[in-house]
Design a protein around this motif. Structure first.
Motif, PDB file in Angstrom:
ATOM      1  N   GLY A   1       0.821  -1.203   0.000  1.00  0.00           N
ATOM      2  CA  GLY A   1       0.000   0.000   0.000  1.00  0.00           C
ATOM      3  C   GLY A   1       0.856   1.254   0.000  1.00  0.00           C
ATOM      4  O   GLY A   1       0.619   2.187  -0.764  1.00  0.00           O
ATOM      5  N   GLU A   2       1.879   1.250   0.837  1.00  0.00           N
ATOM      6  CA  GLU A   2       2.778   2.398   0.904  1.00  0.00           C
ATOM      7  C   GLU A   2       3.470   2.617  -0.438  1.00  0.00           C
ATOM      8  O   GLU A   2       3.647   3.736  -0.882  1.00  0.00           O
ATOM      9  CB  GLU A   2       3.846   2.163   1.985  1.00  0.00           C
ATOM     10  CG  GLU A   2       3.328   2.247   3.396  1.00  0.00           C
ATOM     11  CD  GLU A   2       2.861   3.648   3.754  1.00  0.00           C
ATOM     12  OE1 GLU A   2       3.722   4.547   3.865  1.00  0.00           O
ATOM     13  OE2 GLU A   2       1.637   3.849   3.906  1.00  0.00           O
ATOM     14  N   LEU A   3       3.835   1.500  -1.062  1.00  0.00           N
ATOM     15  CA  LEU A   3       4.517   1.547  -2.346  1.00  0.00           C
ATOM     16  C   LEU A   3       3.623   2.201  -3.399  1.00  0.00           C
ATOM     17  O   LEU A   3       4.083   2.933  -4.267  1.00  0.00           O
ATOM     18  CB  LEU A   3       4.857   0.113  -2.770  1.00  0.00           C
ATOM     19  CG  LEU A   3       6.086  -0.111  -3.620  1.00  0.00           C
ATOM     20  CD1 LEU A   3       7.302   0.447  -2.947  1.00  0.00           C
ATOM     21  CD2 LEU A   3       6.255  -1.599  -3.875  1.00  0.00           C
ATOM     22  N   ARG A   4       2.307   1.912  -3.316  1.00  0.00           N
ATOM     23  CA  ARG A   4       1.366   2.495  -4.269  1.00  0.00           C
ATOM     24  C   ARG A   4       1.285   3.995  -4.065  1.00  0.00           C
ATOM     25  O   ARG A   4       1.138   4.753  -4.996  1.00  0.00           O
ATOM     26  CB  ARG A   4      -0.029   1.894  -4.068  1.00  0.00           C
ATOM     27  CG  ARG A   4      -0.274   0.677  -4.931  1.00  0.00           C
ATOM     28  CD  ARG A   4      -1.599   0.060  -4.576  1.00  0.00           C
ATOM     29  NE  ARG A   4      -1.485  -1.396  -4.563  1.00  0.00           N
ATOM     30  CZ  ARG A   4      -2.313  -2.199  -3.946  1.00  0.00           C
ATOM     31  NH1 ARG A   4      -3.321  -1.724  -3.239  1.00  0.00           N
ATOM     32  NH2 ARG A   4      -2.144  -3.493  -3.991  1.00  0.00           N
ATOM     33  N   ARG A   5       1.380   4.422  -2.799  1.00  0.00           N
ATOM     34  CA  ARG A   5       1.218   5.837  -2.499  1.00  0.00           C
ATOM     35  C   ARG A   5       2.474   6.610  -2.862  1.00  0.00           C
ATOM     36  O   ARG A   5       2.454   7.494  -3.685  1.00  0.00           O
ATOM     37  CB  ARG A   5       0.911   6.008  -1.003  1.00  0.00           C
ATOM     38  CG  ARG A   5      -0.534   6.449  -0.758  1.00  0.00           C
ATOM     39  CD  ARG A   5      -0.912   6.252   0.682  1.00  0.00           C
ATOM     40  NE  ARG A   5      -1.409   4.903   0.903  1.00  0.00           N
ATOM     41  CZ  ARG A   5      -1.307   4.246   2.047  1.00  0.00           C
ATOM     42  NH1 ARG A   5      -0.693   4.790   3.075  1.00  0.00           N
ATOM     43  NH2 ARG A   5      -1.813   3.040   2.163  1.00  0.00           N
ATOM     44  N   ASN A   6       3.581   6.231  -2.229  1.00  0.00           N
ATOM     45  CA  ASN A   6       4.781   7.025  -2.397  1.00  0.00           C
ATOM     46  C   ASN A   6       6.008   6.214  -2.049  1.00  0.00           C
ATOM     47  O   ASN A   6       5.941   5.319  -1.226  1.00  0.00           O
ATOM     48  CB  ASN A   6       4.715   8.238  -1.445  1.00  0.00           C
ATOM     49  CG  ASN A   6       5.259   9.466  -2.134  1.00  0.00           C
ATOM     50  OD1 ASN A   6       6.058   9.353  -3.068  1.00  0.00           O
ATOM     51  ND2 ASN A   6       4.834  10.630  -1.683  1.00  0.00           N
ATOM     52  N   LEU A   7       7.117   6.537  -2.699  1.00  0.00           N
ATOM     53  CA  LEU A   7       8.355   5.847  -2.375  1.00  0.00           C
ATOM     54  C   LEU A   7       9.135   6.701  -1.386  1.00  0.00           C
ATOM     55  O   LEU A   7       9.694   7.717  -1.752  1.00  0.00           O
ATOM     56  CB  LEU A   7       9.151   5.650  -3.667  1.00  0.00           C
ATOM     57  CG  LEU A   7      10.019   4.404  -3.760  1.00  0.00           C
ATOM     58  CD1 LEU A   7       9.218   3.152  -3.477  1.00  0.00           C
ATOM     59  CD2 LEU A   7      10.653   4.327  -5.129  1.00  0.00           C
ATOM     60  N   THR A   8       9.116   6.301  -0.127  1.00  0.00           N
ATOM     61  CA  THR A   8       9.861   7.079   0.860  1.00  0.00           C
ATOM     62  C   THR A   8      10.919   6.218   1.510  1.00  0.00           C
ATOM     63  O   THR A   8      10.889   4.997   1.412  1.00  0.00           O
ATOM     64  CB  THR A   8       8.932   7.597   1.979  1.00  0.00           C
ATOM     65  OG1 THR A   8       8.437   6.461   2.699  1.00  0.00           O
ATOM     66  CG2 THR A   8       7.782   8.396   1.428  1.00  0.00           C
ATOM     67  N   SER A   9      11.820   6.888   2.207  1.00  0.00           N
ATOM     68  CA  SER A   9      12.891   6.156   2.874  1.00  0.00           C
ATOM     69  C   SER A   9      12.329   5.213   3.930  1.00  0.00           C
ATOM     70  O   SER A   9      12.957   4.222   4.293  1.00  0.00           O
ATOM     71  CB  SER A   9      13.872   7.123   3.515  1.00  0.00           C
ATOM     72  OG  SER A   9      14.486   7.894   2.512  1.00  0.00           O
ATOM     73  N   GLU A  10      11.126   5.507   4.430  1.00  0.00           N
ATOM     74  CA  GLU A  10      10.562   4.661   5.466  1.00  0.00           C
ATOM     75  C   GLU A  10      10.303   3.253   4.917  1.00  0.00           C
ATOM     76  O   GLU A  10      10.488   2.249   5.609  1.00  0.00           O
ATOM     77  CB  GLU A  10       9.269   5.272   6.012  1.00  0.00           C
ATOM     78  CG  GLU A  10       8.792   4.541   7.265  1.00  0.00           C
ATOM     79  CD  GLU A  10       7.541   5.153   7.890  1.00  0.00           C
ATOM     80  OE1 GLU A  10       7.164   6.264   7.464  1.00  0.00           O
ATOM     81  OE2 GLU A  10       6.972   4.525   8.778  1.00  0.00           O
ATOM     82  N   ILE A  11       9.858   3.192   3.651  1.00  0.00           N
ATOM     83  CA  ILE A  11       9.653   1.887   3.026  1.00  0.00           C
ATOM     84  C   ILE A  11      10.940   1.082   3.051  1.00  0.00           C
ATOM     85  O   ILE A  11      10.937  -0.115   3.335  1.00  0.00           O
ATOM     86  CB  ILE A  11       9.188   2.076   1.558  1.00  0.00           C
ATOM     87  CG1 ILE A  11       7.764   2.622   1.557  1.00  0.00           C
ATOM     88  CG2 ILE A  11       9.278   0.782   0.783  1.00  0.00           C
ATOM     89  CD1 ILE A  11       7.214   2.846   0.176  1.00  0.00           C
ATOM     90  N   TYR A  12      12.048   1.777   2.796  1.00  0.00           N
ATOM     91  CA  TYR A  12      13.326   1.079   2.772  1.00  0.00           C
ATOM     92  C   TYR A  12      13.735   0.633   4.168  1.00  0.00           C
ATOM     93  O   TYR A  12      14.347  -0.421   4.339  1.00  0.00           O
ATOM     94  CB  TYR A  12      14.399   1.976   2.137  1.00  0.00           C
ATOM     95  CG  TYR A  12      14.226   2.058   0.635  1.00  0.00           C
ATOM     96  CD1 TYR A  12      12.962   1.923   0.069  1.00  0.00           C
ATOM     97  CD2 TYR A  12      15.291   2.239  -0.208  1.00  0.00           C
ATOM     98  CE1 TYR A  12      12.787   1.978  -1.305  1.00  0.00           C
ATOM     99  CE2 TYR A  12      15.134   2.292  -1.586  1.00  0.00           C
ATOM    100  CZ  TYR A  12      13.873   2.162  -2.121  1.00  0.00           C
ATOM    101  OH  TYR A  12      13.713   2.196  -3.474  1.00  0.00           O
ATOM    102  N   ALA A  13      13.387   1.429   5.151  1.00  0.00           N
ATOM    103  CA  ALA A  13      13.694   1.037   6.520  1.00  0.00           C
ATOM    104  C   ALA A  13      12.895  -0.208   6.901  1.00  0.00           C
ATOM    105  O   ALA A  13      13.423  -1.161   7.483  1.00  0.00           O
ATOM    106  CB  ALA A  13      13.383   2.186   7.476  1.00  0.00           C
ATOM    107  N   ILE A  14      11.599  -0.212   6.543  1.00  0.00           N
ATOM    108  CA  ILE A  14      10.758  -1.368   6.856  1.00  0.00           C
ATOM    109  C   ILE A  14      11.265  -2.598   6.094  1.00  0.00           C
ATOM    110  O   ILE A  14      11.385  -3.697   6.648  1.00  0.00           O
ATOM    111  CB  ILE A  14       9.287  -1.071   6.508  1.00  0.00           C
ATOM    112  CG1 ILE A  14       8.748   0.020   7.429  1.00  0.00           C
ATOM    113  CG2 ILE A  14       8.443  -2.322   6.623  1.00  0.00           C
ATOM    114  CD1 ILE A  14       7.386   0.551   7.030  1.00  0.00           C
ATOM    115  N   SER A  15      11.600  -2.400   4.802  1.00  0.00           N
ATOM    116  CA  SER A  15      12.133  -3.507   4.005  1.00  0.00           C
ATOM    117  C   SER A  15      13.400  -4.072   4.636  1.00  0.00           C
ATOM    118  O   SER A  15      13.600  -5.287   4.708  1.00  0.00           O
ATOM    119  CB  SER A  15      12.455  -3.039   2.581  1.00  0.00           C
ATOM    120  OG  SER A  15      11.272  -2.628   1.944  1.00  0.00           O
ATOM    121  N   SER A  16      14.259  -3.151   5.098  1.00  0.00           N
ATOM    122  CA  SER A  16      15.500  -3.598   5.712  1.00  0.00           C
ATOM    123  C   SER A  16      15.220  -4.403   6.977  1.00  0.00           C
ATOM    124  O   SER A  16      15.917  -5.385   7.266  1.00  0.00           O
ATOM    125  CB  SER A  16      16.393  -2.409   6.052  1.00  0.00           C
ATOM    126  OG  SER A  16      16.675  -1.691   4.873  1.00  0.00           O
TER     127      SER A  16
END
Lengths: 267, 307, 356
Positions: free
Chosen positions: A231-246
């Motif tokens: 869902g976040e990916l659909r909205r916007n690519l932010t550094s937070e996504i990368y933190a969660i992915s990590s």
């Protein structure tokens, strides 16, 4: 003198391709983790090293709720799948062919033979109507769906372990006046334990990984980690996504390292 | 008819009954939550679409027709559905290419790992297992970062002065292929590794002893014997590629859809459940064909004669 | 034809390096049945692998027909191996296995077929030509492995304990068969075994190895009769080892003396080790030049053709005598008896070793 004159295990070009393969596998992941430490909000604009996004993620209610749901879901689904798969494995191994043995084996493995998206659609059709009829919108649907596709994954290592097990041990136990249940508890189960553990881990990770099923079957407001990320990916690519992915990456590294250490100790 | 055979048969039957009881929970769960829903999908594929999704309980073959054909709105003539055919062809084509790509990189990697000394082997294997266990979505996000407009490659090329403007790599067949090859690569390495590890290197020694060149030995001795692993790896990559949903969705978007995405559309905006059901069955059949071909390849014909 | 000069092989590097071969030198003649004999880990298989080309040597030369082949890859050496595990290609038929080398060399199909038939006939496997190699018995696999290695007509055939996986009866048959093949083809065989009987019955010459070093190269008879050191003496046949004093051309054991046997002119006087085979020990007075002692009988073991009499000399040294059983003979000796024993002078062998 050239010690490397002729090595039958070495094929020309193999090492190069293999190293290339590892580089390809790891560069994207390393960059992903690197980006998660970016102080800036926009990916690609490096503003210094910071744990900001990890802190943000850990204060993010939606993320925490999704993580909680994912863990609960994976634990319950893997648990049910492991118990039922263990029973099914016990039923299908170490016997002279009995009628229906092949059928059980086939049924238990059936979810593996159908693409996940098809299974998700199939369940959506039915569960949407159940939802409408009962009004229940809880985690039950996801638990049922995840358990279903986790069963074959749990079944595989348990069955493999059972098939490799020495039958004479159980015969020996029976010879020593052990009852069937006692034999199972004191001989079969301990020997089977590594298989059961492997089955549970596999089921747990498979459930934790799942995007498609959860995305199709979740009720409004319900999120697992992968659907939240999607869902976040659909909205916007932010550094937070990368933190969660990590963080998710870290979990898998820990799981692999953990199972590695466990098998090492055994060996 | 004596007593003894009967008692023996009774005992066998009792044993079979007990085994069925043991398997019952797992069998029930899968029956209710997988097999029954799939039967419903088959049923839905021959019904009429409802106005707001769902179906009307009227028999229709329209769903199946729409898999391959389009009915003209005005004169009701049938023509081949280009959109669906393209997606079908793309799904099969990209899955084959993904398999080929993972073969090119995966087989040498598996060979490399299997021929390391035991301690080093554990380390390299560990490196393959990590991505294998890592969330597919996370890995897809990682490849996306490499090729998106502001991604690693574009910034690198811009910085090097190779390009003036970012190249659009996302939402293309290439992006989907790259993404799938990346996420499914460990699925190729692990079974091939298992096969190479089992390979008796004394046979390769015998081959070289008998004047075989490296290529001859590879072709006539090594490949035939690690073939089961290569086939297993190929099927493990091909099958999930064919049914892929997440990776093509992120990497291909609406421009480079695969069957999985087309199916999903029928239950979302498109709202043609019978068509979606028919497409689902088509996809399942494609997978089953691949699986049957696989079992054919691995059983019976193993190591067929040559020359 | 094959000259091995100072061949050395080390595995590993630095402190953990293990030397499997210490400067081994030997020459093998055309048409010879040459055997490498020794206990496991003695370096015989390593030497064979070096000759085959599976391992590069760490030093030394390997000269075949005047050409150093030490670093030549195995697929270019005119040398073929019969592997201990046979290493038959499991996915191929018997005929395909036998034809492998010729196909690898790109010979014409007709020639391959002709040679395969000839080889199959040679090892009497024609009737099983289309059988998968995995479906063969051990003895049959052995024959196929042999035919496969012979098919390309190598200069040397290497055999790595080829009979060790067979049962006793089959092994005896194959020993005869192998010898017949070697004589028929006139090929040079290098045969590796740890079985002394196998080595003695088949070989023209035997190289005994231990700890990566060559111990002795000789014909079977010489090896048995004139072992050069204690290892060879004890590895081949049974032996008694006795502490002796050498003094002024005489040897003395427990006070009894005899002249030094010819060919054992050791340089210095002092303690030496003397070897005598059990069948040469005489119960009784023996010839006049014998060393005469008294021993106490501890155990009698009946072997059908002969009886082994286990005794102890006065100083506690164990001694075994092997006495042929007479048709109607009574007991040779009784346990507990003190009996006179004699060592004929020409049966004594002086060994260079100093430890008993």
């Amino acid at each position: 003198m050239a010690e490397r004159a002729f090595n039958i295990r070495r094929l020309p070009g193999v090492a190069t391709l293999a190293i290339g393969c590892f580089v390809i596998l790891y560069i994207p992941m390393v960059i992903l983790v690197g980006n998660s430490f970016n102080a800036g909000k926009v990916i690609g604009h490096w503003e210094g090293v910071s744990l900001h996004w990890y802190v943000a993620a850990l204060h993010n209610e939606a993320f925490l709720a999704a993580a909680q749901t994912s863990l609960l879901l994976a634990t319950l689904a893997a648990l049910i799948a492991t118990i039922t798969a263990t029973m099914a494995a016990l039923a299908t191994t170490r016997a002279a062919d009995f009628r229906g043995q092949g059928a059980i084996h086939l049924i238990v493995n059936q979810p593996l033979m159908v693409p996940e998206i098809v299974l998700a659609i199939a369940l959506l059709i039915i569960l949407a109507q159940v939802k409408q009829a009962t009004g229940y919108t809880g985690l039950g649907y996801l638990i049922a769906a995840h358990t279903t596709f986790c069963i074959p994954f749990a079944y595989m290592p348990i069955r493999a372990r059972l098939e490799g097990m020495d039958l004479s041990l159980e015969t020996a136990a029976a010879d020593l006046y052990a009852s069937r249940f006692y034999t199972f508890r004191r001989v079969t189960l301990p020997l089977l334990a590594p298989g059961i553990l492997a089955g549970f881990m596999l089921a747990f990770v498979v459930s934790l990984d799942d995007v498609v099923m959860s995305d199709f079957l979740k009720s409004p407001g319900q999120e697992t980690l992968p659907t939240y990320l999607m869902g976040e990916l659909r909205r916007n690519l932010t550094s937070e996504i990368y933190a969660i992915s990590s963080l998710l990456l870290l979990i898998s590294v820990l799981i692999v390292a953990g199972s590695w250490a466990a098998t090492r100790k055994k060996a | 008819m004596g007593e003894a055979p009967n008692t023996e048969r009774d005992a066998q039957n009792a044993d079979a009954r007990q085994r069925w009881r043991l398997a019952l929970p797992a069998v029930t769960i899968i029956m209710v939550f997988s097999i029954l829903p799939l039967i419903v999908v088959v049923l839905y594929s021959v019904l009429t679409p409802g106005d707001y999704g769902n179906v009307r309980w009227v028999f229709s073959t329209e769903g199946w027709f729409s898999v391959l054909f389009e009915r003209d709105i005005f004169d009701d003539t049938l023509s081949l559905s280009d959109a669906h055919l393209t997606i079908l062809a793309r799904s099969v084509g990209l899955s084959l290419l993904t398999t080929a790509l993972t073969l090119i990189f995966g087989v040498p990697t598996a060979w490399f790992i299997a021929t390391r000394p035991p301690a080093a082997r554990a380390f390299w294997l560990f490196l393959v297992t990590i991505p294998f266990w890592t969330n597919l979505l996370v890995r897809t996000i990682a490849v996306q970062e490499m090729i998106r407009s502001e991604g690693v490659f574009n910034r690198l090329f811009l910085w090097l002065g190779l390009i003036d403007q970012p190249i659009q790599m996302m939402f293309t067949n290439f992006a989907v292929l790259l993404g799938m090859a990346y996420v499914f690569l460990p699925l190729m390495v692990l079974p091939v590794f298992a096969a190479v590890e089992k390979f008796d290197f004394r046979l390769a020694e015998a081959g070289y002893d008998l004047y075989a060149s490296r290529l001859f030995c590879l072709r006539k001795v090594i490949l035939p014997l690690v073939r089961p692993g290569i086939i297993a790896g190929s099927i493990l990559v091909f099958v999930p590629s064919l049914g892929a949903y997440v990776t093509p969705r992120i990497m291909g978007g609406g421009k480079s859809m695969m069957l999985g995405n087309l199916i999903e559309m029928q239950f979302g905006q498109g709202r043609n459940w019978p068509l979606g059901a028919a497409l689902s069955i088509t996809l399942t059949l494609l997978v089953l064909i691949a699986l049957i071909y696989y079992t054919r390849l691995t059983s019976g014909r193993q190591g067929r004669s040559h020359g | 034809m094959l000259d091995i000069r100072d061949l050395t092989k080390q595995f590993g590097k630095g402190d953990s390096a293990v030397t499997a071969l210490h400067q081994v030198s030997l020459s093998i003649a055309e048409g010879e049945f040459f055997t490498l004999l020794g206990p496991s880990g003695c370096g015989k298989t390593t030497l064979l692998r070096l000759i085959a080309g599976f391992e590069p040597p760490s030093g030394g030369a390997l000269v075949l027909d005047g050409k150093d082949i030490a670093l030549m890859p195995p697929n270019q050496r005119p040398v073929n191996t019969v592997f201990q595990s046979y290493a038959l290609f499991p996915h191929m038929t018997v005929a395909q296995n036998v034809g492998f080398a010729l196909e690898a060399q790109g010979r014409p199909k007709a020639e391959v077929a002709r040679v395969v038939e000839k080889m199959l006939a040679l090892v009497q496997m024609t009737h099983l030509r289309d059988r998968k190699s995995a479906a063969l018995s051990g003895g049959q696999q052995q024959r196929v492995a042999l035919a496969r290695a012979l098919a390309p007509q190598p200069r040397i055939l290497l055999l790595d304990e080829p009979l060790s996986a067979l049962d006793m009866k089959l092994r005896k048959e194959m020993q005869v068969e192998l010898k017949r093949l070697q004589q028929e083809t006139g090929l040079t065989f290098i045969f590796v075994t740890h079985d002394q009987e196998e080595a003695l019955t088949m070989s023209d010459r035997i190289a005994v190895m231990n700890g990566g070093r060559l111990q002795q190269i000789a014909s079977p008879r010489e090896l048995y009769d004139l072992p050069e050191n204690r290892f060879v003496a004890s590895f081949i046949g049974e032996s008694n080892f006795l502490m002796a004093q050498k003094l002024a051309g005489m040897i003395e054991i427990e006070g009894s003396k005899t002249a030094l046997p010819s060919g054992f002119a050791a340089a210095y006087d002092g303690p030496v080790i003397v070897m005598i085979r059990p069948e040469h020990v005489v119960l009784g007075q023996g010839p006049s030049d014998a060393i005469r002692l008294t021993a106490q009988v501890e155990r009698l073991v009946y072997f059908g053709t002969d009886t082994h009499i286990h005794m102890r000399l006065r100083d506690g040294t164990p001694l075994v005598a092997r006495v042929q059983n007479a048709l109607r003979g009574g007991a040779i000796a009784k346990v507990g008896d003190s009996v006179p024993v004699a060592f004929p002078q020409d049966a004594l062998r002086l060994l260079p070793d100093t430890e008993a």
